[in-house]
Design a protein around this motif. Structure first.
Motif, PDB file in Angstrom:
ATOM      1  N   VAL B  64       0.876  -1.195  -0.035  1.00 47.68           N
ATOM      2  CA  VAL B  64      -0.103  -0.011   0.088  1.00 47.68           C
ATOM      3  C   VAL B  64       0.937   1.294   0.069  1.00 47.68           C
ATOM      4  O   VAL B  64       1.904   1.382   0.850  1.00 47.68           O
ATOM      5  CB  VAL B  64      -0.900   0.200   1.446  1.00 47.68           C
ATOM      6  CG1 VAL B  64      -1.843   1.170   1.209  1.00 47.68           C
ATOM      7  CG2 VAL B  64      -1.539  -1.413   1.317  1.00 47.68           C
ATOM      8  N   PHE B  65       0.828   1.990  -0.988  1.00 47.62           N
ATOM      9  CA  PHE B  65       1.601   3.284  -1.106  1.00 47.62           C
ATOM     10  C   PHE B  65       0.860   4.303  -0.093  1.00 47.62           C
ATOM     11  O   PHE B  65      -0.345   4.717  -0.406  1.00 47.62           O
ATOM     12  CB  PHE B  65       1.712   3.924  -2.466  1.00 47.62           C
ATOM     13  CG  PHE B  65       2.621   3.142  -3.103  1.00 47.62           C
ATOM     14  CD1 PHE B  65       4.090   3.430  -2.988  1.00 47.62           C
ATOM     15  CD2 PHE B  65       2.221   2.089  -4.391  1.00 47.62           C
ATOM     16  CE1 PHE B  65       5.009   2.362  -3.814  1.00 47.62           C
ATOM     17  CE2 PHE B  65       3.095   1.333  -5.021  1.00 47.62           C
ATOM     18  CZ  PHE B  65       4.447   1.540  -4.738  1.00 47.62           C
ATOM     19  N   ARG B  66       1.529   4.826   0.559  1.00 49.57           N
ATOM     20  CA  ARG B  66       1.128   6.066   1.616  1.00 49.57           C
ATOM     21  C   ARG B  66       1.981   7.115   1.397  1.00 49.57           C
ATOM     22  O   ARG B  66       3.311   7.277   1.341  1.00 49.57           O
ATOM     23  CB  ARG B  66       1.005   5.469   3.091  1.00 49.57           C
ATOM     24  CG  ARG B  66       0.306   4.442   3.300  1.00 49.57           C
ATOM     25  CD  ARG B  66       0.601   3.658   4.435  1.00 49.57           C
ATOM     26  NE  ARG B  66       0.127   2.460   4.797  1.00 49.57           N
ATOM     27  CZ  ARG B  66      -1.237   2.250   5.015  1.00 49.57           C
ATOM     28  NH1 ARG B  66      -2.104   3.219   5.373  1.00 49.57           N
ATOM     29  NH2 ARG B  66      -1.675   0.994   5.208  1.00 49.57           N
ATOM     30  N   LYS B  67       1.200   8.332   1.582  1.00 46.54           N
ATOM     31  CA  LYS B  67       2.181   9.642   1.544  1.00 46.54           C
ATOM     32  C   LYS B  67       2.186  10.284   2.991  1.00 46.54           C
ATOM     33  O   LYS B  67       1.116  10.339   3.627  1.00 46.54           O
ATOM     34  CB  LYS B  67       1.499  10.562   0.593  1.00 46.54           C
ATOM     35  CG  LYS B  67       1.753  10.412  -1.108  1.00 46.54           C
ATOM     36  CD  LYS B  67       2.638  11.377  -1.499  1.00 46.54           C
ATOM     37  CE  LYS B  67       3.825  11.008  -2.545  1.00 46.54           C
ATOM     38  NZ  LYS B  67       3.615   9.941  -3.451  1.00 46.54           N
ATOM     39  N   GLY B  68       3.134  10.881   3.066  1.00 43.67           N
ATOM     40  CA  GLY B  68       3.225  11.889   4.384  1.00 43.67           C
ATOM     41  C   GLY B  68       2.870  11.199   5.647  1.00 43.67           C
ATOM     42  O   GLY B  68       3.481   9.954   5.950  1.00 43.67           O
ATOM     43  N   ALA B  69       2.112  11.978   6.420  1.00 43.16           N
ATOM     44  CA  ALA B  69       1.796  11.288   7.927  1.00 43.16           C
ATOM     45  C   ALA B  69       1.122   9.856   7.649  1.00 43.16           C
ATOM     46  O   ALA B  69       1.196   9.161   8.575  1.00 43.16           O
ATOM     47  CB  ALA B  69       0.816  12.277   8.470  1.00 43.16           C
ATOM     48  N   GLY B  78      -4.699   4.339   1.863  1.00 43.66           N
ATOM     49  CA  GLY B  78      -3.299   4.830   0.982  1.00 43.66           C
ATOM     50  C   GLY B  78      -3.863   3.918  -0.485  1.00 43.66           C
ATOM     51  O   GLY B  78      -4.883   3.540  -0.502  1.00 43.66           O
ATOM     52  N   ILE B  79      -3.009   3.964  -1.360  1.00 41.40           N
ATOM     53  CA  ILE B  79      -3.183   3.444  -2.627  1.00 41.40           C
ATOM     54  C   ILE B  79      -2.752   1.985  -2.787  1.00 41.40           C
ATOM     55  O   ILE B  79      -1.394   1.568  -2.368  1.00 41.40           O
ATOM     56  CB  ILE B  79      -2.282   4.062  -3.644  1.00 41.40           C
ATOM     57  CG1 ILE B  79      -2.719   5.518  -3.714  1.00 41.40           C
ATOM     58  CG2 ILE B  79      -2.666   3.352  -5.233  1.00 41.40           C
ATOM     59  CD1 ILE B  79      -1.792   6.374  -4.763  1.00 41.40           C
ATOM     60  N   VAL B  80      -3.686   1.033  -2.648  1.00 45.43           N
ATOM     61  CA  VAL B  80      -3.200  -0.314  -2.855  1.00 45.43           C
ATOM     62  C   VAL B  80      -2.841  -0.640  -4.279  1.00 45.43           C
ATOM     63  O   VAL B  80      -3.353  -0.666  -4.991  1.00 45.43           O
ATOM     64  CB  VAL B  80      -4.775  -1.143  -2.445  1.00 45.43           C
ATOM     65  CG1 VAL B  80      -4.355  -2.618  -2.431  1.00 45.43           C
ATOM     66  CG2 VAL B  80      -5.113  -0.723  -1.001  1.00 45.43           C
ATOM     67  N   ALA B  81      -1.575  -1.162  -4.300  1.00 43.15           N
ATOM     68  CA  ALA B  81      -0.786  -1.551  -5.457  1.00 43.15           C
ATOM     69  C   ALA B  81      -0.756  -2.844  -5.572  1.00 43.15           C
ATOM     70  O   ALA B  81      -0.848  -3.388  -6.824  1.00 43.15           O
ATOM     71  CB  ALA B  81       0.446  -0.810  -5.687  1.00 43.15           C
ATOM     72  N   LEU B  82      -0.665  -3.588  -4.486  1.00 39.32           N
ATOM     73  CA  LEU B  82      -0.447  -5.095  -4.628  1.00 39.32           C
ATOM     74  C   LEU B  82      -1.336  -5.683  -3.568  1.00 39.32           C
ATOM     75  O   LEU B  82      -1.076  -5.120  -2.259  1.00 39.32           O
ATOM     76  CB  LEU B  82       0.803  -5.718  -4.501  1.00 39.32           C
ATOM     77  CG  LEU B  82       1.734  -5.355  -5.766  1.00 39.32           C
ATOM     78  CD1 LEU B  82       3.107  -5.942  -5.541  1.00 39.32           C
ATOM     79  CD2 LEU B  82       1.262  -5.985  -6.893  1.00 39.32           C
ATOM     80  N   ASP B  83      -2.054  -6.582  -3.697  1.00 36.42           N
ATOM     81  CA  ASP B  83      -2.846  -7.168  -2.590  1.00 36.42           C
ATOM     82  C   ASP B  83      -2.789  -8.533  -2.455  1.00 36.42           C
ATOM     83  O   ASP B  83      -3.642  -9.662  -3.031  1.00 36.42           O
ATOM     84  CB  ASP B  83      -4.543  -6.684  -2.803  1.00 36.42           C
ATOM     85  CG  ASP B  83      -5.172  -7.143  -1.784  1.00 36.42           C
ATOM     86  OD1 ASP B  83      -4.770  -7.771  -0.728  1.00 36.42           O
ATOM     87  OD2 ASP B  83      -6.557  -6.868  -1.908  1.00 36.42           O
ATOM     88  N   GLY B  84      -1.697  -9.082  -1.784  1.00 37.23           N
ATOM     89  CA  GLY B  84      -1.712 -10.483  -1.513  1.00 37.23           C
ATOM     90  C   GLY B  84      -1.475 -11.320  -2.747  1.00 37.23           C
ATOM     91  O   GLY B  84      -1.924 -12.264  -3.280  1.00 37.23           O
ATOM     92  N   PRO B 118       7.718  -4.290   0.325  1.00 36.94           N
ATOM     93  CA  PRO B 118       6.594  -4.911   0.218  1.00 36.94           C
ATOM     94  C   PRO B 118       6.265  -4.499   1.774  1.00 36.94           C
ATOM     95  O   PRO B 118       7.005  -4.593   2.763  1.00 36.94           O
ATOM     96  CB  PRO B 118       6.544  -6.132  -0.267  1.00 36.94           C
ATOM     97  CG  PRO B 118       7.950  -6.727  -0.070  1.00 36.94           C
ATOM     98  CD  PRO B 118       8.702  -5.754  -0.245  1.00 36.94           C
ATOM     99  N   ASP B 119       4.820  -4.549   1.997  1.00 38.04           N
ATOM    100  CA  ASP B 119       4.176  -4.329   3.296  1.00 38.04           C
ATOM    101  C   ASP B 119       4.172  -5.825   4.065  1.00 38.04           C
ATOM    102  O   ASP B 119       4.401  -5.997   5.216  1.00 38.04           O
ATOM    103  CB  ASP B 119       2.766  -3.936   3.493  1.00 38.04           C
ATOM    104  CG  ASP B 119       2.778  -2.578   2.935  1.00 38.04           C
ATOM    105  OD1 ASP B 119       3.897  -1.534   2.950  1.00 38.04           O
ATOM    106  OD2 ASP B 119       1.851  -2.149   2.462  1.00 38.04           O
ATOM    107  N   GLY B 120       4.074  -6.690   3.141  1.00 39.64           N
ATOM    108  CA  GLY B 120       4.299  -8.168   3.423  1.00 39.64           C
ATOM    109  C   GLY B 120       4.460  -8.933   2.558  1.00 39.64           C
ATOM    110  O   GLY B 120       4.576  -8.629   1.404  1.00 39.64           O
TER     111      GLY B 120
END
Ligand SMILES: Nc1ncnc2c1ncn2[C@@H]1O[C@H](COP(=O)(O)OP(=O)(O)OP(=O)(O)O)[C@@H](O)[C@H]1O
Ligand SMILES: [Mg+2]
Lengths: 342, 363
Positions: B64-69, B78-84, B118-120
């Motif tokens: 998930v791409f997140r910006k700033g805070a 955030g922007i979900v770019a990849l989901d499992g 990646p987040d995971g």
């Protein structure tokens, strides 16, 4: 380790083979030449005037120490009676106490107080070659720091922004090794340039100026006094510069971790050039915590005025700088390690 | 992404199920229905494709791409770019990634090459875990991601040399050979800033393959290449695979290329892996699903006839009957209708294209 050495030498090659780098160096040299010539001219104009020594007067240490003691007494009385409110940037007390300590040191060791000069200063416009090297090193070190800021901004934020970092990161090299190599390369390039400048100034000093250099007096916030050879002082200045350089590289990359290429260049440059001035204004309006931000000018902690904020010494400045450096390093490496490349 | 799918719904007849049943715009059935069917028939047990020997293994990768805070506060969207996303690429396989703009192809490729953390999930190559040993992992990988960016003020040669040194150095002759292969010999000493887009793309390819990678990762490598260039890249990929056993993971929007080149294709949509199809399955999928448009006097009866006899899905609209025929000789259907006394006025057959298949899978 091998990865670091390779990356380090590639980064160094990149720095030294860039045109901008050499243009900058030539510009610094031209500037220094102009400064030299103007000092030479002023020196010639002021021929015969006695502006020499720590005090600019001809008085000896015995006379001076009396004057300073009296001034200190008066000052302290005024503080006690509430006539003067000591602001964070008020270093009168420190200056007087340190001046007294220096005079006492001179009396004790039989040294002419007017033969001494504070670190980073010159004894007179009638510069000796040692004074010249001392002063020009300071001037050029400032520019080398600026150069290092420019390169640091370009090498991290710049390469991330323009996309060339992507190619580098898809090589079999760990991110922190690459960052270390980049920082190391800028640092070593900065030191190399500084040493080259010093060598040039030594040659220039011998060419343009005469006379031996003046001894340098150091005094800390606890009134410990030492007198050192001028070339030892230059070496000390160089060491302080190395710390300043490393810190500014880390600071530039720290800023670059959060903003784009332009910000990563502009913010550190402005900070480096103006933070002391801005901080000075703020101390005098009474904001002691500003002392947490301007601690890079370690040499100031060895002059009579002492550290820019009352109550701080060179040792606290060193400690604060170390904390800053460690904090920024931690942030830089953590952010870079986790950063997503476009 | 949202916009993309909306766009697809309103403008593309296929995305609304229209090409199959063009006149039934409001898509009365759940849109996933068809897709589920297409997928369900995949692992036809008796036709199981050869087992792949997993080499590149991607397991449950999410980003998930997140910006700033929002970076610190994980509850913020955030922007979900990849989901499992999980997939396995066999050694020596040419594996394609297909999906609309913003589907997450480049992100997946960046995760595999370590540009995006990646987040995971995990990525391993021949058992080497990326996180545990990036150096060993990446020494086997060559990558070109999106439009390659080089140091513009330096020559192509300088750039290649620099990148080669950064991975431990290569003999000049080898770099020269690679430059020859990608057809840049004439201009290799000019500044990259003066290159055309296709030349940059070729230089990007050169730096990706110069290390003889075991895994070659290419994100839209033929984007901007001239027809000769495309053919060269195609041949190059084939040659690398055939001669060196190179595994290739690549993405492209040029469907024909994907169809001819890839052993398997993964369809990615909105960050999710929606299907993986082998070359055979694609070919079969294309050949077997045929849309039959029948105009006859009693479409309702024809529909029930066909449904009961073959189980095909049908739709009736006015005089028309639409039949989604899978793997069956349509002439027999015609005969059946005629034998049952239905007056057939016209009988049109249309095969699915890869483009349609792509749209169905990724919408
Ligand atoms: N650095 C980034 N910061 C924020 N969002 C990003 C970033 N990179 C990608 N995204 C988002 O992630 C999603 C997937 O992007 P990605 O580049 O992987 O798509 P793609 O499948 O390669 O598309 P295309 O076919 O256009 O190349 C998009 O919604 C995109 O906006
Ligand atoms: Mg992409």
């Amino acid at each position: 380790m091998k990865g670091f050495v390779t990356a380090f030498s590639l980064e160094s090659k990149k720095i030294f083979s860039s045109k901008g780098f050499w243009i900058f160096i030539v510009a610094i040299l031209v500037l220094c030449l102009m400064v030299t010539l103007s000092f030479k001219m002023i020196g010639d104009l002021m021929e015969g005037m006695d502006d020499s020594g720590l005090t600019g007067s001809g008085a000896d240490a015995g006379q001076l120490v009396e004057v300073y003691r009296q001034q200190l007494d008066e000052y302290l009385q005024q503080v006690e009676s509430g006539q003067i409110k000591q602001k964070p940037g008020d270093t009168t007390e420190m200056t007087l106490r340190n001046s007294i300590a220096i005079c006492e040191y001179c009396i004790e060791h039989g040294i002419d107080v007017n033969s001494l000069v504070a670190i980073g200063s010159i004894s007179s416009f009638n510069m000796t070659s040692g004074d010249f090297v001392n002063m020009m090193s300071q001037v050029s070190f400032t520019f080398v720091c600026i150069l290092a800021i420019v390169i640091s901004a370009r090498t991290l934020a710049g390469e991330i922004d323009d996309g060339t970092m992507r190619m580098q990161l898809t090589r079999p090299i760990k991110r922190y090794v690459l960052l270390l190599a980049k920082q190391g390369a800028v640092f070593v390039a900065g030191l190399t340039v500084a040493v080259a400048f010093m060598a040039a100034f030594m040659a220039g000093g011998a060419l343009f100026f005469e006379g031996t250099a003046t001894d340098v007096v150091l005094v800390d916030a606890y009134q410990n006094v030492a007198v050192i050879n001028p070339y030892a002082a230059i070496l000390l200045t160089f060491l302080f510069f190395a710390v300043e350089l490393a810190t500014m590289i880390q600071f530039t990359m720290f800023i670059g971790s959060f903003v784009n290429k332009t910000g990563a260049l502009a913010i550190p440059l402005v900070t480096y050039l103006f933070v002391d001035t801005i901080a000075l204004l703020l101390y005098n309006t009474g904001l002691p915590w500003i002392g947490l931000f301007t601690n890079l000018n370690w040499a100031s902690g060895l002059t009579t005025a002492g550290a820019p904020v009352r109550g701080m010494s060179i040792y606290t400045m060193m400690a604060v700088t170390a904390v800053w450096f460690a904090g920024m390093t931690a942030v830089n490496y953590t952010v870079f390690e986790k950063r997503d490349l476009k | 992404m949202q916009e993309f799918s909306e766009l697809g719904k309103t403008t593309s007849p296929v995305a609304s199920g229209g090409d199959v049943f063009p006149e039934l715009n409001p898509a009365p059935e759940q849109p996933d229905d068809e897709f589920a069917e297409v997928c369900a028939e995949d692992p036809a047990p008796e036709e199981e494709e050869r087992e792949i020997d997993p080499y590149l293994v991607i397991k449950g990768v999410s980003k998930v791409f997140r910006k700033g805070a929002a970076r610190l506060d994980k509850s913020k969207p955030g922007i979900v770019a990849l989901d499992g996303v999980s997939l396995e690429v066999g050694k020596g396989e040419i594996f394609g990634l297909l999906g609309p703009n913003g589907a997450g192809k480049s992100t997946l490729i960046k995760v595999v090459t370590g540009l995006v953390i990646p987040d995971g999930g995990s990525v391993t190559l021949g058992g080497l875990d990326f996180k545990a040993d990036k150096e060993a992992f990446m020494s086997k990988v060559g990558a070109q991601i999106e439009t390659p960016v080089f140091f513009n003020k330096r020559s192509g040669w300088w750039n290649l040399k620099y990148l080669a040194d950064l991975q431990g150095g290569l003999p000049d002759q080898r770099i020269k050979d690679i430059v020859e292969i990608v057809g840049l010999t004439e201009r290799i000493n000019s500044r990259v800033g003066t290159y055309s887009m296709g030349m940059r793309q070729r230089l990007g390819l050169a730096q990706a393959i110069m290390n003889k990678p075991e895994l070659l990762v290419l994100d839209e490598p033929i984007n901007g290449l001239d027809p000769d260039g495309i053919a060269q890249v195609r041949d190059l990929i084939r040659r690398l695979r055939d001669d060196y056993g190179t595994t290739v993971l690549f993405s492209s929007h040029i469907l024909n290329e994907m169809q001819t080149l890839c052993d398997r294709v993964a369809f990615i949509s909105k960050g999710k892996l929606v299907a993986v199809k082998t070359k055979k399955q694609i070919a079969r999928g294309l050949g077997e699903t045929t849309v039959l448009t029948v105009v006859c006097d009693d479409p309702k009866r024809a529909a029930s006839l066909i449904t009961s006899a073959y189980g095909f899905r049908t739709k009736v609209q006015g005089e028309r009957l639409f039949v989604e025929v899978r793997n069956y000789n349509v002439a027999k259907i015609n005969r059946k209708l005629v034998e049952n006394g239905i007056e057939v006025e016209s009988f049109t057959v249309k095969s699915r294209t890869l483009e349609e298949m792509y749209r169905e899978l990724t919408r």
